[in-house]
Design a protein around this motif. Structure first.
Motif, PDB file in Angstrom:
ATOM      1  N   GLY A  74      22.088 -46.329 114.180  1.00  0.00           N
ATOM      2  CA  GLY A  74      22.662 -46.601 115.491  1.00  0.00           C
ATOM      3  C   GLY A  74      23.056 -48.060 115.632  1.00  0.00           C
ATOM      4  O   GLY A  74      22.370 -48.958 115.144  1.00  0.00           O
ATOM      5  N   HIS A  75      24.160 -48.292 116.313  1.00  0.00           N
ATOM      6  CA  HIS A  75      24.720 -49.632 116.490  1.00  0.00           C
ATOM      7  C   HIS A  75      24.697 -49.968 117.977  1.00  0.00           C
ATOM      8  O   HIS A  75      25.117 -49.174 118.812  1.00  0.00           O
ATOM      9  N   SER A  76      24.199 -51.159 118.315  1.00  0.00           N
ATOM     10  CA  SER A  76      24.198 -51.649 119.686  1.00  0.00           C
ATOM     11  C   SER A  76      23.379 -50.700 120.569  1.00  0.00           C
ATOM     12  O   SER A  76      22.240 -50.386 120.249  1.00  0.00           O
ATOM     13  N   ARG A  77      23.948 -50.195 121.677  1.00  0.00           N
ATOM     14  CA  ARG A  77      23.198 -49.231 122.485  1.00  0.00           C
ATOM     15  C   ARG A  77      22.932 -47.948 121.696  1.00  0.00           C
ATOM     16  O   ARG A  77      21.990 -47.209 122.009  1.00  0.00           O
ATOM     17  N   GLY A  78      23.751 -47.693 120.677  1.00  0.00           N
ATOM     18  CA  GLY A  78      23.474 -46.562 119.803  1.00  0.00           C
ATOM     19  C   GLY A  78      22.170 -46.738 119.060  1.00  0.00           C
ATOM     20  O   GLY A  78      21.493 -45.760 118.728  1.00  0.00           O
ATOM     21  N   GLY A  79      21.790 -47.996 118.770  1.00  0.00           N
ATOM     22  CA  GLY A  79      20.506 -48.249 118.123  1.00  0.00           C
ATOM     23  C   GLY A  79      19.348 -47.858 119.017  1.00  0.00           C
ATOM     24  O   GLY A  79      18.371 -47.232 118.571  1.00  0.00           O
ATOM     25  N   GLU A  80      19.447 -48.205 120.295  1.00  0.00           N
ATOM     26  CA  GLU A  80      18.386 -47.807 121.214  1.00  0.00           C
ATOM     27  C   GLU A  80      18.375 -46.294 121.406  1.00  0.00           C
ATOM     28  O   GLU A  80      17.311 -45.676 121.537  1.00  0.00           O
ATOM     29  N   GLY A  81      19.561 -45.682 121.389  1.00  0.00           N
ATOM     30  CA  GLY A  81      19.637 -44.227 121.479  1.00  0.00           C
ATOM     31  C   GLY A  81      19.000 -43.546 120.290  1.00  0.00           C
ATOM     32  O   GLY A  81      18.329 -42.508 120.418  1.00  0.00           O
ATOM     33  N   VAL A  82      19.194 -44.106 119.089  1.00  0.00           N
ATOM     34  CA  VAL A  82      18.589 -43.569 117.875  1.00  0.00           C
ATOM     35  C   VAL A  82      17.064 -43.666 117.964  1.00  0.00           C
ATOM     36  O   VAL A  82      16.332 -42.724 117.608  1.00  0.00           O
ATOM     37  N   ASN A  83      16.559 -44.806 118.421  1.00  0.00           N
ATOM     38  CA  ASN A  83      15.117 -44.965 118.577  1.00  0.00           C
ATOM     39  C   ASN A  83      14.568 -43.916 119.539  1.00  0.00           C
ATOM     40  O   ASN A  83      13.531 -43.297 119.281  1.00  0.00           O
ATOM     41  N   ARG A  84      15.269 -43.691 120.655  1.00  0.00           N
ATOM     42  CA  ARG A  84      14.799 -42.703 121.623  1.00  0.00           C
ATOM     43  C   ARG A  84      14.873 -41.289 121.043  1.00  0.00           C
ATOM     44  O   ARG A  84      13.988 -40.464 121.305  1.00  0.00           O
ATOM     45  N   ALA A  85      15.905 -41.011 120.245  1.00  0.00           N
ATOM     46  CA  ALA A  85      16.013 -39.681 119.638  1.00  0.00           C
ATOM     47  C   ALA A  85      14.866 -39.417 118.676  1.00  0.00           C
ATOM     48  O   ALA A  85      14.319 -38.305 118.621  1.00  0.00           O
ATOM     49  N   ALA A  86      14.487 -40.438 117.901  1.00  0.00           N
ATOM     50  CA  ALA A  86      13.349 -40.277 116.998  1.00  0.00           C
ATOM     51  C   ALA A  86      12.062 -40.067 117.797  1.00  0.00           C
ATOM     52  O   ALA A  86      11.219 -39.233 117.440  1.00  0.00           O
ATOM     53  N   LEU A  87      11.908 -40.810 118.896  1.00  0.00           N
ATOM     54  CA  LEU A  87      10.743 -40.649 119.762  1.00  0.00           C
ATOM     55  C   LEU A  87      10.711 -39.249 120.361  1.00  0.00           C
ATOM     56  O   LEU A  87       9.672 -38.558 120.336  1.00  0.00           O
ATOM     57  N   ASP A  88      11.866 -38.804 120.893  1.00  0.00           N
ATOM     58  CA  ASP A  88      11.923 -37.504 121.552  1.00  0.00           C
ATOM     59  C   ASP A  88      11.726 -36.354 120.571  1.00  0.00           C
ATOM     60  O   ASP A  88      11.307 -35.259 120.973  1.00  0.00           O
ATOM     61  N   SER A  89      12.049 -36.577 119.304  1.00  0.00           N
ATOM     62  CA  SER A  89      11.848 -35.543 118.299  1.00  0.00           C
ATOM     63  C   SER A  89      10.366 -35.337 117.995  1.00  0.00           C
ATOM     64  O   SER A  89       9.951 -34.245 117.581  1.00  0.00           O
ATOM     65  N   LEU A  90       9.561 -36.374 118.182  1.00  0.00           N
ATOM     66  CA  LEU A  90       8.120 -36.285 117.939  1.00  0.00           C
ATOM     67  C   LEU A  90       7.332 -35.993 119.210  1.00  0.00           C
ATOM     68  O   LEU A  90       6.320 -35.284 119.178  1.00  0.00           O
ATOM     69  N   TYR A  91       7.789 -36.555 120.324  1.00  0.00           N
ATOM     70  CA  TYR A  91       7.074 -36.458 121.595  1.00  0.00           C
ATOM     71  C   TYR A  91       8.091 -36.026 122.652  1.00  0.00           C
ATOM     72  O   TYR A  91       8.827 -36.857 123.187  1.00  0.00           O
ATOM     73  N   PRO A  92       8.185 -34.732 122.948  1.00  0.00           N
ATOM     74  CA  PRO A  92       9.280 -34.219 123.789  1.00  0.00           C
ATOM     75  C   PRO A  92       9.322 -34.872 125.163  1.00  0.00           C
ATOM     76  O   PRO A  92       8.279 -35.097 125.797  1.00  0.00           O
ATOM     77  N   PRO A  93      10.517 -35.169 125.653  1.00  0.00           N
ATOM     78  CA  PRO A  93      10.670 -35.741 126.994  1.00  0.00           C
ATOM     79  C   PRO A  93      10.542 -34.657 128.052  1.00  0.00           C
ATOM     80  O   PRO A  93      10.590 -33.460 127.746  1.00  0.00           O
ATOM     81  N   PRO A  94      10.386 -35.044 129.318  1.00  0.00           N
ATOM     82  CA  PRO A  94      10.379 -34.050 130.395  1.00  0.00           C
ATOM     83  C   PRO A  94      11.667 -33.229 130.369  1.00  0.00           C
ATOM     84  O   PRO A  94      12.772 -33.779 130.255  1.00  0.00           O
ATOM     85  N   ALA A  95      11.524 -31.919 130.459  1.00  0.00           N
ATOM     86  CA  ALA A  95      12.676 -31.029 130.298  1.00  0.00           C
ATOM     87  C   ALA A  95      13.755 -31.276 131.338  1.00  0.00           C
ATOM     88  O   ALA A  95      14.948 -31.131 131.053  1.00  0.00           O
ATOM     89  N   ASP A  96      13.369 -31.668 132.563  1.00  0.00           N
ATOM     90  CA  ASP A  96      14.364 -31.843 133.613  1.00  0.00           C
ATOM     91  C   ASP A  96      15.179 -33.117 133.450  1.00  0.00           C
ATOM     92  O   ASP A  96      16.120 -33.349 134.198  1.00  0.00           O
ATOM     93  N   ARG A  97      14.835 -33.951 132.476  1.00  0.00           N
ATOM     94  CA  ARG A  97      15.614 -35.169 132.228  1.00  0.00           C
ATOM     95  C   ARG A  97      16.323 -35.117 130.882  1.00  0.00           C
ATOM     96  O   ARG A  97      16.938 -36.101 130.475  1.00  0.00           O
ATOM     97  N   ASP A  98      16.199 -34.028 130.189  1.00  0.00           N
ATOM     98  CA  ASP A  98      16.696 -33.952 128.818  1.00  0.00           C
ATOM     99  C   ASP A  98      17.918 -33.054 128.747  1.00  0.00           C
ATOM    100  O   ASP A  98      18.002 -32.038 129.448  1.00  0.00           O
ATOM    101  N   GLY A  99      18.853 -33.413 127.875  1.00  0.00           N
ATOM    102  CA  GLY A  99      20.035 -32.591 127.662  1.00  0.00           C
ATOM    103  C   GLY A  99      19.916 -31.647 126.488  1.00  0.00           C
ATOM    104  O   GLY A  99      20.823 -30.868 126.217  1.00  0.00           O
TER     105      GLY A  99
END
Length: 746
Positions: A130-155
């Motif tokens: 991920g590049h720039s804000r994409g880098g932060e998005g990649v970090n969140r995707a890795a986090l969400d893949s291990l620790y699921p986010p609240p369903a009502d906030r997730d796409g």
């Protein structure tokens, strides 16, 4: 959903998948015009940011990786109003794509033709880039893949059918400063980044310390002379379809000595992108292929990739087989130096003073004016032999380590700092391990060049000196240069190798936001929404920001899944006076054995009272020249906020108009920045406006327009100012009007 796939040719069997996500950039263009709207207006084309990593994709594909780069312009056009800068949306997008790839791996016949014709993707071996804000998005995707986010906030609402083996974050944002601790990462830090100029991506390294087990390698790669944009060919002048620019602005009258276009240290776009490709491939080789031979390129061992020449690339790391660290955040005392705060309101407490030339990525600020638990050690010496001793509150074990690895920096452009490194055990045995030589990085007042190099000294001398490495008490740094300054970030026992990483079962914290009406009376108490999911217990630090001063108070909280451990009550007092909305912000950061998804939340109190009526009354609207025209702007009732209005000059409905020679020249310059010459009607003066501010709890204020007395016989002259719309800057329909006349004095 749009993406570009580059597949390996002739590669047998299932192939690992590398997914790229670009950052926030213009979304639409027409010729040289650009916008960040979405969808694009008629006549505009979408900026193909997702095609900017083809060079990287081709290199990885040649090494047997399936690669896909996905488009995120829809998020870019909408993320500025989100609490997290779009990180959760980008995570959802990434996981939606991975879900499709998992479907196609199971049922190839349903895949697009390019995917059907390519080797099948192995979703157990995924690299995210991920590049720039994409880098932060990649970090969140890795986090969400291990620790699921609240369903009502997730796409994304499907199963996780992939395993993220590692991440490459290129010039990433770190708004949340909550890195996923148990997924290995490399953060590429461009030394001439003019966009994410504080190089806050360093927090994906520093922010993982002590959060979890620490077996994942987290590396920072500092690329001297690289800017933010040139890692993406669609953000690079000369190779992009849309308009592009060098994000490091260089003043032609004062060219930057390090990052100016003609500076010797500045990389060309081609050389920068080539270096980026090399280190992306190195991360893939280490994290996905498990080839430990490339680790020295990334972990602070001081090795360089010749294929990245002539780029100067430096690295340091935490995690992997490091242990027994001297952490300024982890309970140490300091003599001969100072334990400093990374973010503090007091200059005396801060690690980097106002006299610094530039900034430090290690000290990147978050959303608070001060932070607990973020420290470094600053050393200043004026003679050879000066000692700084760092003593751990508890004995440290360096048993099994090969070297002591220190992350330390000196001021940019400085040279010749030298230190002897000594360890002492709890029995009083001492051994000097060796000497380190520290030079500063190339830097200027506009760069974040206070960045730590990794220095290693062998522990063999400790054995000879009978130091018990199982029970180390202190470390000393003895200056062997005449004077200088240095900052110690941390020190670890180091040994080679890249261990297998297993993500710990941790609790996850997500904050939310309530929006409530103020009400007309009474006091109501609301609580900031906070959810804790996952497993086990852990610690987070909760910051509550004062809505008036912005000052943060904090507390350490132990959280449990399903618990109400984070309890932040907000009292709201109702009234009938008009005012502004009030936002009570709360932030949370992981400290130990916990992860954080949505890091920001709070309560927004909507003021539900109607605005007062604003009227204009002439005080002196017909005067002789040399006197001032005056109008009084009044409110129908007092309110809790300042009320203002702006009026722009328009042509009078009839008669002659007051000109630039009829008002004081100094007043005209202050009001518009314009000269009275050539003489022209006031309505023709660019930027001329009158402004009034009525302070809170008052009901009126006057506007004056001074005039000058001359000896020219003139007819009566008039002025007219019309109220402007606060949002558009255009004349407001049925808005207030200031009108007046000036009579000849002769």
């Amino acid at each position: 959903m749009r993406a570009v796939v580059v597949a390996p040719v002739g590669a047998p069997g299932k192939r690992p998948l590398a997914l790229f996500l670009h950052g926030r950039h213009y979304t639409c263009y027409r010729g040289e015009e650009i916008s960040i709207d979405w969808p694009c207006a008629s006549g505009y084309r979408s900026v193909p940011s997702y095609r900017g990593y083809l060079r990287d994709q081709q290199l990885l594909a040649s090494q047997g990786y399936m690669t896909v780069s996905i488009a995120a312009n829809g998020i870019n056009g909408q993320d500025n109003d989100t609490e997290d800068g779009g990180a959760q949306a980008r995570s959802s997008l990434i996981r939606l794509h991975l879900g499709h790839w998992a479907d196609w791996a199971k049922n190839p016949g349903s895949a697009p033709s390019i995917v059907r014709s390519a080797p099948r993707a192995d979703l157990s071996r995924v690299l995210l880039v991920g590049h720039s804000r994409g880098g932060e998005g990649v970090n969140r995707a890795a986090l969400d893949s291990l620790y699921p986010p609240p369903a009502d906030r997730d796409g994304y609402h499907g199963a996780v059918r992939w395993t993220v083996r590692g991440m490459v974050l290129i010039g990433p944002t770190a708004f949340g400063q909550n890195p996923v601790p148990d997924v290995p990462s490399v953060s590429v830090l461009p030394g001439c980044d003019g966009d994410v100029s504080d190089l806050e991506g360093e927090l994906y390294v520093d922010g993982t310390r002590a959060v979890a087990a620490g077996s994942a390698l987290h590396s920072a790669v500092y690329v001297v002379g690289a800017d933010h944009n040139f890692f993406n060919s669609e953000w690079t002048p000369g190779t992009s379809a849309a308009p592009a620019e060098d994000d490091f602005y260089d003043d032609p009258d004062r060219p930057d000595p390090v990052c100016g276009k003609h500076a010797a240290t500045r990389l060309s776009a081609d050389r920068q992108h080539r270096a980026g490709s090399v280190y992306i491939a190195a991360a893939a080789r280490l994290f996905v292929a498990g080839d430990d031979r490339v680790r020295p390129l990334l972990d602070g061992s001081g090795k360089r990739a010749p294929s990245a020449d002539p780029a100067r690339v430096l690295s340091h790391a935490v995690g992997a087989r490091r242990g027994g660290g001297f952490l300024p955040d982890g309970g140490v005392s300091v003599s001969g130096g100072r334990l400093c705060s990374v973010v503090a309101t007091s200059p005396a407490e801060r690690c980097l003073g106002d006299d610094a030339s530039g900034s430090s990525p290690h000290f990147a600020q978050w959303g608070t004016d001060q932070e607990a638990g973020r420290h470094a050690i600053v050393m200043r010496w004026t003679h050879t032999g000066a000692r700084t001793r760092v003593t751990s509150q508890r004995p440290l074990s360096l048993a099994g380590a090969k070297d002591l690895a220190l992350r330390l920096f000196v001021p940019p452009n400085s040279r010749g700092a030298r230190f002897d490194v000594t360890l002492t055990d709890t029995g009083g045995h001492r051994a000097t391990l060796g000497r380190i030589h520290a030079d500063g990085l190339p830097g200027s007042e506009r760069t974040a060049s206070y960045w730590a190099r990794e220095f290693r000294v062998p522990l063999t001398a400790a054995d000879r000196g009978h130091v018990d490495l199982r029970s180390v008490k202190s470390m000393e740094l003895t200056a062997r240069s005449a004077s200088g300054r240095a900052w110690l970030v941390d020190a670890w026992g180091w040994r080679p190798g890249t261990p297998a990483v297993r993500a710990a079962a941790l609790p996850r914290v997500d904050l939310g936001r309530l929006t409530v009406a103020e009400g007309d009376s009474g006091t109501r108490t609301y609580r900031v929404p906070a959810r804790v999911s996952g497993h086990g217990s852990g610690q987070v630090r909760v910051y509550v920001l004062d809505p008036v001063t912005g000052h943060a108070t904090d507390r350490l909280v132990t959280v449990h899944p399903g618990g109400r451990d984070i309890d932040v009550p907000i009292k709201v007092v109702g009234n009938t006076r008009y005012g502004s909305d009030v936002t009570y912000d709360v932030l949370v950061k992981a400290v130990h054995n916990a992860v954080v998804g949505s890091y920001g939340g709070g309560v927004t109190v909507h003021d539900d009272d109607p605005a007062p009526t604003m009227t204009v009354t002439p005080v002196a609207n017909r005067v002789t020249e040399g006197r001032s025209l005056t109008w009084r702007v009044s409110l129908s009732e007092p309110v809790d906020v300042d009320m203002s209005a702006m009026f722009a000059a328009t042509a009078p409905t009839a008669g002659a108009e007051l000109s630039t020679k009829d008002v004081p020249a100094a007043w005209l310059r202050d009001a518009s920045g314009e000269s009275p010459d050539p003489e022209r009607p006031l309505s023709k003066v660019d930027g001329l406006s009158l402004w009034v501010d009525i302070p809170a709890h008052r009901t009126s204020a006057d506007i004056t327009l001074p005039t000058v007395k001359d000896k020219v016989a003139e007819p009566t002259e008039s002025v007219r100012f019309q109220q402007l719309d606060d949002m558009t800057g255009e004349p407001r329909k049925n808005g207030l009007v200031l009108e007046g006349s000036v009579l000849n004095a002769s």
